[in-house]
Design a protein around this motif. Structure first.
Motif, PDB file in Angstrom:
ATOM      1  N   GLY A 161       6.859   9.554   3.562  1.00 53.91           N
ATOM      2  CA  GLY A 161       5.421   9.860   3.525  1.00 53.91           C
ATOM      3  C   GLY A 161       5.184  11.354   3.653  1.00 53.91           C
ATOM      4  N   TRP A 162       5.937  11.981   4.556  1.00 51.99           N
ATOM      5  CA  TRP A 162       5.764  13.428   4.759  1.00 51.99           C
ATOM      6  C   TRP A 162       6.185  14.182   3.495  1.00 51.99           C
ATOM      7  N   ASN A 163       7.290  13.772   2.895  1.00 44.06           N
ATOM      8  CA  ASN A 163       7.749  14.442   1.670  1.00 44.06           C
ATOM      9  C   ASN A 163       6.703  14.326   0.566  1.00 44.06           C
ATOM     10  N   ALA A 164       6.034  13.167   0.513  1.00 48.59           N
ATOM     11  CA  ALA A 164       5.033  12.959  -0.546  1.00 48.59           C
ATOM     12  C   ALA A 164       3.763  13.736  -0.253  1.00 48.59           C
ATOM     13  N   ALA A 165       3.344  13.759   1.014  1.00 47.95           N
ATOM     14  CA  ALA A 165       2.105  14.455   1.381  1.00 47.95           C
ATOM     15  C   ALA A 165       2.108  14.722   2.881  1.00 47.95           C
ATOM     16  N   PRO A 166       2.534  15.914   3.288  1.00 50.37           N
ATOM     17  CA  PRO A 166       2.579  16.221   4.725  1.00 50.37           C
ATOM     18  C   PRO A 166       1.200  16.092   5.374  1.00 50.37           C
ATOM     19  N   HIS A 167       1.152  15.368   6.480  1.00 46.82           N
ATOM     20  CA  HIS A 167      -0.122  15.137   7.161  1.00 46.82           C
ATOM     21  C   HIS A 167       0.137  15.166   8.668  1.00 46.82           C
ATOM     22  N   PRO A 168      -0.733  15.820   9.455  1.00 46.32           N
ATOM     23  CA  PRO A 168      -0.483  15.935  10.900  1.00 46.32           C
ATOM     24  C   PRO A 168      -0.300  14.590  11.602  1.00 46.32           C
TER      25      PRO A 168
ATOM     26  N   PHE B 284      -0.103   8.336   0.699  1.00 48.20           N
ATOM     27  CA  PHE B 284      -1.333   7.877   1.348  1.00 48.20           C
ATOM     28  C   PHE B 284      -1.025   7.659   2.834  1.00 48.20           C
ATOM     29  N   THR B 285      -1.360   8.661   3.641  1.00 49.14           N
ATOM     30  CA  THR B 285      -0.936   8.676   5.052  1.00 49.14           C
ATOM     31  C   THR B 285      -1.292   7.406   5.842  1.00 49.14           C
ATOM     32  N   PRO B 286      -2.514   6.864   5.740  1.00 54.75           N
ATOM     33  CA  PRO B 286      -2.815   5.668   6.533  1.00 54.75           C
ATOM     34  C   PRO B 286      -1.852   4.508   6.246  1.00 54.75           C
TER      35      PRO B 286
ATOM     36  N   ALA C 281       0.851  -1.198   0.000  1.00 55.46           N
ATOM     37  CA  ALA C 281       0.000   0.000   0.000  1.00 55.46           C
ATOM     38  C   ALA C 281       0.883   1.243   0.000  1.00 55.46           C
ATOM     39  N   PHE C 282       1.932   1.210   0.841  1.00 53.89           N
ATOM     40  CA  PHE C 282       2.845   2.355   0.947  1.00 53.89           C
ATOM     41  C   PHE C 282       3.578   2.577  -0.374  1.00 53.89           C
ATOM     42  N   LEU C 283       4.053   1.467  -0.995  1.00 51.16           N
ATOM     43  CA  LEU C 283       4.783   1.595  -2.260  1.00 51.16           C
ATOM     44  C   LEU C 283       3.861   2.081  -3.377  1.00 51.16           C
TER      45      LEU C 283
END
Ligand SMILES: [Zn+2]
Length: 416
Positions: free
Chosen positions: A273-280, A246-248, A239-241
């Motif tokens: 993950g943060w570099n791809a899409a920063p999420h709190p 996708f934060t979850p 899922a991550f790859l």
């Protein structure tokens, strides 16, 4: 014309042969005890030919008489077929015109004449469905499915009915059977994937998903259902790859690595993950690894190095700075964010906190009220929202319960 010429030639040849034989003379004699029959050769040949023609004619007449009942049956069948075809056409027209009751009358007439042909059964089922008579439609589809050549048509009808009444277990079985009958039917594979999503059978939905499916969401959903931790971990990794933004999936993969005793790799995943899409939530997971407030500031500096201007980076840097008592730095980050004109309510709420930290609760009251007024005008903070129906969710889920769409819940906030 050619036939007449041919006939004439044959007659001429026959006549010439007879004349030739007559001229040749000769005779045929048959003797049997006292009986004696004698005749010229030409007459004997003529009598033989005549006898042959007579016998042939009699045999033809006999077979014509024998085939008479079959011919009658065939004629009747053709007449019925023509009538039934007409009734079928009228039925199709009636159905297309939105008069299913008339269509059903025509179909009943045609079925009396022709029996249950696949075309009539299909039309009977469609007309029954159009009239809302689902049990009659089911009977017709089942009869259709019982015919080997038309089995797929029957199954397709039964599948649509099962989906319409929300019987997803039945839909899965029917669709699998239909796929076995027509393995190449691409729409059926998509249909089976949709049925699996409705049943929340995520590993099946993932296995059946096409190129345009939300693979990251499906893989993570399948991981949550997987009993074997090794396979669950692999699904989370996939899922991550599939979607590092996708934060979850980022959180699930990082947590799995942490549990397995790989904190450095977990941090690497959070960073990616943060570099791809920063999420709190990513920031929260990272800060949970560090309790010292000053070291947290450094940790966040490192995390946000590539995404300095992103609203989530600004907010996070301001928050850890404020926690560490670095109010000037917090104010600087928030001011930069505010100047973009894109700041959401969290920016003004935190500016209020900065005022309190700098001036004390009483002296800051007026300034804080100013920020709160600005906050009221600012956009709302991002949330998990269904991209299909717009329903808000407090956390990511594979299925939107509001509209039943799978993989549609996204973080609808600042641009990724
Ligand atoms: Zn929805």
């Amino acid at each position: 014309m050619r036939l007449v010429l041919k006939l004439l030639l044959v007659l001429l040849a026959g006549f010439a042969s007879v004349m030739w034989l007559a001229e040749l003379g000769g005779s045929v004699e048959i003797r049997l005890a006292d009986l004696w029959i004698g005749m010229p050769l030409a007459a004997a040949i003529l009598a033989l030919i005549g006898g042959f023609l007579l016998l042939h004619g009699l045999l033809r007449l006999w077979s014509w008489l024998l085939a008479w009942p079959e011919r009658r049956r065939l004629r009747l069948h053709l007449e019925h077929r023509a009538e039934a075809d007409l009734a079928l056409t009228r039925g199709l027209v009636a159905l297309a015109a939105g008069r299913p009751d008339a269509a059903r009358i025509e179909v009943a007439r045609a079925r009396r004449l022709m029996g249950d042909t696949p075309q009539l059964l299909l039309l009977a089922a469609e007309a029954a469905r159009a009239e809302g008579d689902e049990p009659a439609a089911t009977l017709a589809f089942e009869a259709l499915a019982a015919q080997p050549e038309a089995r797929f048509l029957g199954l397709r009808g039964l599948l649509r009915q099962a989906e319409a009444r929300g019987d997803w277990d039945a839909a899965r079985d029917i669709a699998a059977e239909a796929q076995a009958k027509e393995p190449e039917a691409e729409w059926l594979r998509a249909e089976r994937s949709e049925v699996a999503r409705r049943r929340e059978d995520w590993s099946e939905a993932l296995a059946l998903s096409g190129a345009d499916a939300p693979r990251a969401a499906l893989s993570l959903a399948a991981a949550r259902q997987e009993g074997d931790p090794v396979r669950a971990g692999e699904l989370e990794r996939q899922a991550f790859l599939a979607e590092p933004g996708f934060t979850p999936a980022v959180l699930a993969h990082a947590n799995r690595l942490l549990d397995a005793g790989h904190p450095r790799r977990a941090r690497g995943v959070l960073q990616q993950g943060w570099n791809a899409a920063p999420h709190p939530d990513i920031a929260e997971a990272l800060l949970a690894l560090e309790t010292d407030r000053i070291r947290r500031v450094r940790l966040v500096d490192e995390l946000t190095r590539q995404t300095m201007a992103h609203p989530e980076s600004r907010l996070l840097r301001a928050r850890v700075a404020l926690d560490a008592g670095l109010t000037g730095r917090a104010r600087h980050e928030l001011t930069l964010w505010r100047e973009t004109g894109q700041a959401d309510r969290r920016c003004y709420a935190l500016l209020g906190e900065v005022e309190r930290a700098e001036h004390g609760p009483d002296a800051a009251r007026e300034r804080e009220a100013g920020w709160l007024r600005e906050a009221a005008q600012a956009p709302l903070e991002p949330v998990w929202r269904c991209g299909h129906c717009g329903a808000e969710h407090n956390a990511w889920k594979p299925l939107c319960q509001a509209c039943g769409t799978a993989g549609a819940i996204v973080w609808s906030g600042a641009a990724r």
